[in-house]
Each structure stands twice: as C-alpha cells, then as structure tokens.
Scaffold this active site. Sequence first.
Site, PDB file in Angstrom:
ATOM      1  N   LYS A  28      -9.302   2.288  -2.418  1.00  0.00           N
ATOM      2  CA  LYS A  28      -9.673   1.785  -1.092  1.00  0.00           C
ATOM      3  C   LYS A  28     -11.105   2.184  -0.739  1.00  0.00           C
ATOM      4  O   LYS A  28     -11.485   3.355  -0.856  1.00  0.00           O
ATOM      5  CB  LYS A  28      -8.682   2.328  -0.065  1.00  0.00           C
ATOM      6  CG  LYS A  28      -8.657   1.613   1.271  1.00  0.00           C
ATOM      7  CD  LYS A  28      -7.459   2.096   2.074  1.00  0.00           C
ATOM      8  CE  LYS A  28      -7.290   1.359   3.391  1.00  0.00           C
ATOM      9  NZ  LYS A  28      -6.054   1.818   4.098  1.00  0.00           N
TER      10      LYS A  28
ATOM     11  N   GLU B 280       0.834  -1.199   0.000  1.00  0.00           N
ATOM     12  CA  GLU B 280       0.000   0.000   0.000  1.00  0.00           C
ATOM     13  C   GLU B 280       0.876   1.259   0.000  1.00  0.00           C
ATOM     14  O   GLU B 280       1.851   1.356   0.763  1.00  0.00           O
ATOM     15  CB  GLU B 280      -0.893  -0.011   1.251  1.00  0.00           C
ATOM     16  CG  GLU B 280      -1.771   1.215   1.414  1.00  0.00           C
ATOM     17  CD  GLU B 280      -2.606   1.173   2.696  1.00  0.00           C
ATOM     18  OE1 GLU B 280      -3.508   2.015   2.824  1.00  0.00           O
ATOM     19  OE2 GLU B 280      -2.354   0.292   3.553  1.00  0.00           O
TER      20      GLU B 280
ATOM     21  N   CYS C 135      -5.444  -2.973   2.382  1.00  0.00           N
ATOM     22  CA  CYS C 135      -5.357  -3.013   3.853  1.00  0.00           C
ATOM     23  C   CYS C 135      -6.724  -3.148   4.537  1.00  0.00           C
ATOM     24  O   CYS C 135      -7.247  -4.237   4.667  1.00  0.00           O
ATOM     25  CB  CYS C 135      -4.593  -1.788   4.366  1.00  0.00           C
ATOM     26  SG  CYS C 135      -3.815  -2.062   5.978  1.00  0.00           S
TER      27      CYS C 135
END
Length: 409
Positions: free
Chosen positions: A106, A39, A146
Amino acid sequence: MKIRLAQINPIVGDIEYNSKLIKNTIKSSEKFDILVFPELALTGYPPQDLLFDNKFIKEVEKSLVDIKKCVKHQAVILGLPAYESNSLMNSAVVMQHGKVVGCHSKVLLPTYDVFDETRYFTSSDKISPIKVFINNKEVSLGIQICEDLWDESYSTKITKTLIDKGAEMIVNISASPYRKKILDKRLVLCRDKCKDLKYYFIYCNIVGGQDELVFDGRSFILDNHGDIKAFGSSFKEDMVDFDSSHSKSLNDPLSYIDESEELFNALSLGLSDYFKKSGFEKAVIGLSGGIDSAITAAIAVDAIGKDNVVGVSMPSSFSSDHSKSDAKILADNLGIRFETIPINELYEKVLSNMESFFKDTPRGLAEENLQARIRGNILMSISNKIGALVLNTGNKTELALGYCTMYGD
C-alpha cells in the site's frame, strides 16, 4: 476469463480461522482464472496493535506457506501484512502455481477518521503492474489497496501510474467501512478510472462487523465503459462470480437502495458479528415502551434471533400504564421472552436509607437518576446470571450531547 471475488468475513486476530476460510475458498474456486480476497483478509481488519507482536506476524508468514500450496493455475490475490526491507507493509501478494509471483504494498496510508495506518505500516514507493498468465496469455494486473484508489488529495496517482506502466486490469482490495452513500462514491471513483483499461476494474471489499466498524461488502466488477458486470451482496459474505464469455451489464444498484433498510442491515450485522466474534449468544434489553428500546430490540432479534433476546420491563410508580402495555405488546410482536420486575419498592427502600440527604428536599434529578441506576443494576445482574450482554438503548442525539445517567440503564 472467469473471475471470483471472495467477499469474506474474517475474524480479527484469528489467523487459524481466516487461513482455513481462505484455503477452502481457493480449493472450491479452481475453475476460476482470477480469485481476489479483500485487504488484510488473513488477519482481519483492523488488526491494530497485534501487528506489534512478532509471534503474530510469524503466524501470518507460516499460514501463507500453507495457503500457497493450495494455489494451482488460478491467479490468487490476497491481502496480508508483510515485511519488506525490515519495514512492515500492508500488502497484497499475487500467487499462481503454488508460488508468490508478485507483491504490491500500500502506497497511500490513511490517518483520518477511524484509520491510523502509519502507526503500524510503512508506505511503499513502488508502483508497478504484476504479470500473470490467464489461459496461456500474459495479463498485466495493476494491484492497489483501498486508499490507493482514493488518490484525489494525494500527489501520487496510483491508478494512472499503473495504467501508464501497462496495467490492463485494475484490482483494488479493500477494507472500506460502511457510511451512508459510500457506494455511490466508490462507483463514481472507479468509473472515472476505468476508461483506459483493456479489461476490467475489480473492487473487492471485506464484509462484517468489527467493534465499532461495519464493512458492507458490495464488491463489484466494472468493464472499461463503467458498466457493472458483477455485484456483491450487501452486509453478508458472498462469492461474486463473473464469466466474460457470457456476461451482461447489471442494473445500477443505486437505483434500488432504501437508506433506512441499509442502515438497519448495517446495525444488525454490526451487532450480530459483535456477538459471534466475542463468543456470546444472548442479549438482555430494558424495555421502557418507548421508541429507542423498541428499535434496539427489533435490531437484536434480526441480528441474533428472537430466542436469544430477553426483554425486561422495570416500571416504577412514575411509569404510565400505556408505557407498560407497549413494552409487553412489543415483546409479543417480536416473539421474545418478556419479564416484568417492578422497581418501586427498591426505589423507596434506597431513598429511605439516604434520608439524611434526601429528607424534606424537593424531588428532582437525583431521584430520576436513581431509578435509572436501579434498572442498570437489575439488567447487569441478569446479564451476569444468564451469560448475556446488555444492549444500550440510548440514541445518537443522547450520545452526541453526553446526555445519560452514569451507571444507569
């Protein structure tokens, strides 16, 4: 199928360094079909308010153009900030044959503990697999970033949605900080989500220290039975390689973790990277002969090497012979430079110059704190003179309770 997880240690804000690291890794990984970076690998994590600087974002965009040119047949997944419809996203681009073939941004932005991602990023509402070609065969990748993995307390279930839409392999790129027992939680979570996959669950975590955060790496690949097929190093950069043509399951890493060693390695990496990324080499430590300064010195030697650590004993008339000899023995055992600077004369001189306040009063906290402040001045003066950082030797209990001497050692 050959997969490589590039468990790298980028420097926050140093796009030139990070870009070079990424391009060199791509060029040296041409035999792999899939190459995964963590990330925000291009900016380092967390870039924080650098993201408000338009010049910084343009530098990211410019670097991506150069990075794309290095990509040949392999599918490369790279984390970076990217604009989408005038909103800044925490994104993962998928590149192949010199082009961006897909992008996932994300969805779940954490705002708890050390995270404050809604300050910088907009949450995406798009969840779809991205198709790539591996050995002339189409493979559907479900990309997540994540927190997208940690969806138990969210209404949107990223992994399930991706699988329902046809994802055959999940790729999670992360910047997940180290906490005790965190590996156990990651493995349990990923094993629970890999059952319906055709291929693998890939977890690629960043590694390195960034101020108060330490990222432990330990990237891994699971098959759809939850067996570990590849596992990355702890607290250091690693290229985690996997070849499906001759793979075997690995032993569970949880069975051989020593928590004390793990914590020591985390502290050592955090300290080492703080020095490297701040441009310092040497440390100076006040050695009292006690356990706190002993542990600090041991960590420092492991992190930056014994030749870069200076131990200073600053005894007063209240210091025992035992504490003075313990400090010397510690320095000898660690092989560090050791100096003794007695403070008794300085202490008495300062007291005599404050007679109007201290004369004929009982000795107490003020006198004790004065010793600590004299030692603090000595350490900071040495620091200024030799270009070293002073390492604090306070312990966690003192920090939690606020028990310390202001401007002391």
